[in-house]
Scaffold this motif. Structure first.
Motif, PDB file in Angstrom:
ATOM      1  N   SER A 108       0.829  -1.202   0.000  1.00 53.58           N
ATOM      2  CA  SER A 108       0.000   0.000   0.000  1.00 53.58           C
ATOM      3  C   SER A 108       0.865   1.253   0.000  1.00 53.58           C
ATOM      4  O   SER A 108       0.587   2.218  -0.727  1.00 53.58           O
ATOM      5  N   ILE A 109       1.925   1.251   0.800  1.00 52.80           N
ATOM      6  CA  ILE A 109       2.839   2.395   0.841  1.00 52.80           C
ATOM      7  C   ILE A 109       3.547   2.552  -0.498  1.00 52.80           C
ATOM      8  O   ILE A 109       3.695   3.669  -1.015  1.00 52.80           O
ATOM      9  N   ALA A 110       4.000   1.439  -1.076  1.00 46.43           N
ATOM     10  CA  ALA A 110       4.680   1.502  -2.373  1.00 46.43           C
ATOM     11  C   ALA A 110       3.749   2.036  -3.459  1.00 46.43           C
ATOM     12  O   ALA A 110       4.158   2.847  -4.303  1.00 46.43           O
ATOM     13  N   VAL A 111       2.489   1.602  -3.439  1.00 47.55           N
ATOM     14  CA  VAL A 111       1.511   2.106  -4.408  1.00 47.55           C
ATOM     15  C   VAL A 111       1.278   3.596  -4.199  1.00 47.55           C
ATOM     16  O   VAL A 111       1.152   4.372  -5.158  1.00 47.55           O
ATOM     17  N   GLY A 112       1.234   4.017  -2.919  1.00 47.48           N
ATOM     18  CA  GLY A 112       1.081   5.444  -2.627  1.00 47.48           C
ATOM     19  C   GLY A 112       2.244   6.263  -3.140  1.00 47.48           C
ATOM     20  O   GLY A 112       2.061   7.360  -3.675  1.00 47.48           O
ATOM     21  N   VAL A 113       3.467   5.738  -2.994  1.00 45.92           N
ATOM     22  CA  VAL A 113       4.649   6.439  -3.510  1.00 45.92           C
ATOM     23  C   VAL A 113       4.563   6.576  -5.022  1.00 45.92           C
ATOM     24  O   VAL A 113       4.859   7.638  -5.590  1.00 45.92           O
ATOM     25  N   ALA A 114       4.135   5.507  -5.694  1.00 47.27           N
ATOM     26  CA  ALA A 114       3.987   5.558  -7.151  1.00 47.27           C
ATOM     27  C   ALA A 114       2.938   6.593  -7.551  1.00 47.27           C
ATOM     28  O   ALA A 114       3.118   7.333  -8.532  1.00 47.27           O
ATOM     29  N   ALA A 115       1.844   6.654  -6.800  1.00 46.50           N
ATOM     30  CA  ALA A 115       0.787   7.622  -7.109  1.00 46.50           C
ATOM     31  C   ALA A 115       1.279   9.052  -6.926  1.00 46.50           C
ATOM     32  O   ALA A 115       0.957   9.937  -7.731  1.00 46.50           O
ATOM     33  N   ILE A 116       2.053   9.290  -5.882  1.00 43.79           N
ATOM     34  CA  ILE A 116       2.594  10.633  -5.652  1.00 43.79           C
ATOM     35  C   ILE A 116       3.535  11.031  -6.793  1.00 43.79           C
ATOM     36  O   ILE A 116       3.487  12.162  -7.295  1.00 43.79           O
ATOM     37  N   PHE A 117       4.375  10.099  -7.216  1.00 45.18           N
ATOM     38  CA  PHE A 117       5.294  10.390  -8.321  1.00 45.18           C
ATOM     39  C   PHE A 117       4.523  10.691  -9.604  1.00 45.18           C
ATOM     40  O   PHE A 117       4.826  11.654 -10.324  1.00 45.18           O
ATOM     41  N   LEU A 118       3.507   9.890  -9.891  1.00 48.43           N
ATOM     42  CA  LEU A 118       2.715  10.117 -11.098  1.00 48.43           C
ATOM     43  C   LEU A 118       1.941  11.424 -11.019  1.00 48.43           C
ATOM     44  O   LEU A 118       1.772  12.116 -12.026  1.00 48.43           O
ATOM     45  N   SER A 119       1.464  11.755  -9.807  1.00 47.15           N
ATOM     46  CA  SER A 119       0.702  12.994  -9.664  1.00 47.15           C
ATOM     47  C   SER A 119       1.579  14.216  -9.892  1.00 47.15           C
ATOM     48  O   SER A 119       1.114  15.245 -10.403  1.00 47.15           O
ATOM     49  N   MET A 120       2.862  14.122  -9.525  1.00 45.59           N
ATOM     50  CA  MET A 120       3.775  15.234  -9.775  1.00 45.59           C
ATOM     51  C   MET A 120       4.002  15.443 -11.267  1.00 45.59           C
ATOM     52  O   MET A 120       4.224  16.561 -11.731  1.00 45.59           O
ATOM     53  N   LEU A 121       3.921  14.367 -12.031  1.00 46.16           N
ATOM     54  CA  LEU A 121       4.087  14.477 -13.479  1.00 46.16           C
ATOM     55  C   LEU A 121       2.802  14.908 -14.169  1.00 46.16           C
ATOM     56  O   LEU A 121       2.837  15.614 -15.176  1.00 46.16           O
ATOM     57  N   GLY A 122       1.672  14.486 -13.621  1.00 39.49           N
ATOM     58  CA  GLY A 122       0.414  14.716 -14.307  1.00 39.49           C
ATOM     59  C   GLY A 122      -0.370  15.922 -13.865  1.00 39.49           C
ATOM     60  O   GLY A 122      -1.268  16.377 -14.579  1.00 39.49           O
ATOM     61  N   ALA A 123      -0.056  16.496 -12.706  1.00 37.80           N
ATOM     62  CA  ALA A 123      -0.830  17.639 -12.231  1.00 37.80           C
ATOM     63  C   ALA A 123      -0.567  18.869 -13.088  1.00 37.80           C
ATOM     64  O   ALA A 123       0.563  19.150 -13.484  1.00 37.80           O
ATOM     65  N   ARG A 124      -1.607  19.603 -13.382  1.00 32.79           N
ATOM     66  CA  ARG A 124      -1.453  20.818 -14.173  1.00 32.79           C
ATOM     67  C   ARG A 124      -0.777  21.930 -13.372  1.00 32.79           C
ATOM     68  O   ARG A 124      -0.415  22.950 -13.926  1.00 32.79           O
ATOM     69  N   CYS A 125      -0.645  21.737 -12.088  1.00 32.40           N
ATOM     70  CA  CYS A 125       0.027  22.747 -11.259  1.00 32.40           C
ATOM     71  C   CYS A 125       1.544  22.603 -11.329  1.00 32.40           C
ATOM     72  O   CYS A 125       2.266  23.441 -10.807  1.00 32.40           O
ATOM     73  N   THR A 126       2.037  21.505 -11.931  1.00 31.66           N
ATOM     74  CA  THR A 126       3.474  21.303 -12.025  1.00 31.66           C
ATOM     75  C   THR A 126       3.969  21.742 -13.395  1.00 31.66           C
ATOM     76  O   THR A 126       3.201  21.956 -14.323  1.00 31.66           O
ATOM     77  N   ASN A 127       5.285  21.841 -13.516  1.00 35.50           N
ATOM     78  CA  ASN A 127       5.894  22.268 -14.766  1.00 35.50           C
ATOM     79  C   ASN A 127       6.292  21.105 -15.668  1.00 35.50           C
ATOM     80  O   ASN A 127       6.751  21.305 -16.774  1.00 35.50           O
ATOM     81  N   SER A 128       6.154  19.879 -15.196  1.00 33.47           N
ATOM     82  CA  SER A 128       6.562  18.716 -15.974  1.00 33.47           C
ATOM     83  C   SER A 128       5.574  18.485 -17.117  1.00 33.47           C
ATOM     84  O   SER A 128       4.369  18.435 -16.909  1.00 33.47           O
ATOM     85  N   TYR A 129       6.107  18.352 -18.308  1.00 33.26           N
ATOM     86  CA  TYR A 129       5.290  18.067 -19.476  1.00 33.26           C
ATOM     87  C   TYR A 129       4.136  19.046 -19.634  1.00 33.26           C
ATOM     88  O   TYR A 129       3.007  18.679 -19.936  1.00 33.26           O
ATOM     89  N   ARG A 130       4.386  20.314 -19.433  1.00 35.75           N
ATOM     90  CA  ARG A 130       3.310  21.300 -19.479  1.00 35.75           C
ATOM     91  C   ARG A 130       2.681  21.372 -20.877  1.00 35.75           C
ATOM     92  O   ARG A 130       1.516  21.711 -21.012  1.00 35.75           O
ATOM     93  N   ASN A 131       3.433  21.054 -21.902  1.00 34.40           N
ATOM     94  CA  ASN A 131       2.896  21.136 -23.252  1.00 34.40           C
ATOM     95  C   ASN A 131       2.092  19.899 -23.645  1.00 34.40           C
ATOM     96  O   ASN A 131       1.439  19.888 -24.682  1.00 34.40           O
TER      97      ASN A 131
END
Length: 210
Positions: A108-131
């Motif tokens: 469960s913790i490992a899945v949560g870590v993966a979700a946090i990492f993916l959310s940093m890439l996918g959130a529109r509030c971040t600068n990753s892959y903004r285009n």
């Protein structure tokens, strides 16, 4: 039992902010914060040595002792206030229900870590892959599903441990002085799993943040 009370108060505060910010733009960020709180609670649940509480009371109340059992360590509290904690001497010394809870809690913790990492890439509030707006829009619901999976796994694990403890408590063959009760970690796990599930569900329904 001040820890569960504090955590429940935090949970109520989160629900309040969800209602207050319902019409505002940054629901995605709020959903991530809710899920992050749930994730931190899951880590705390895994680390706490209070999954099961057992009181040993002899004829003289002065000699009363309380045993805390967790996934990794157990603690013995004396009536004098002295506490002794140590890791289990062997894997075989860990109660069966707690042995079974170790793997799913770590997953469960490992899945949560993966979700946090993916959310940093996918959130529109971040600068990753903004285009790459389409990719980011598709990633956000996926992150929500991953958070929800982590929450379900956490809830299922603590619920199973609680079931075993309650069944043992009402077992007529159990010694009266050795009946275990639910520890604070169980309640923290329930709230944490719900927050993970709630935050993930909010993310699935949110595609814009700022």
């Amino acid at each position: 039992m001040s820890l569960p009370v504090t955590y429940v108060a935090l949970f109520i505060s989160v629900i309040f902010f969800i209602l207050v910010l319902k019409t505002r733009k940054c629901q995605q960020l709020l959903a991530f914060v809710v899920a992050l709180i749930g994730f931190l609670g899951t880590v705390l649940t895994c680390a706490l040595p209070i999954w099961k509480v057992t009181a040993y009371v002899s004829g003289n109340i002065v000699t009363a002792q309380v045993l805390w059992e967790g996934l990794w360590v157990n603690c013995l509290l004396h009536s004098t206030g002295h506490r002794q904690c140590k890791a289990y001497d062997s894997l075989l010394a860990v109660p069966e229900d707690l042995q079974a809870a170790r793997a799913p809690m770590c997953i469960s913790i490992a899945v949560g870590v993966a979700a946090i990492f993916l959310s940093m890439l996918g959130a529109r509030c971040t600068n990753s892959y903004r285009n790459e707006n389409i990719t980011k829009a598709l990633m956000v619901p996926l992150v929500g599903i991953v958070f929800m999976a982590a929450g379900v796994l956490c809830i299922a694990t603590v619920s199973w441990s609680a079931h075993v403890t309650i069944t043992g408590f009402y077992n007529p063959l159990a010694t009266e002085g050795r009946r275990g009760e639910l520890g604070a970690a169980i309640y923290v796990g329930w709230v944490s799993g719900f927050l993970l599930f709630l935050g993930g569900g909010m993310l699935r329904r949110t595609y814009r943040c700022c």
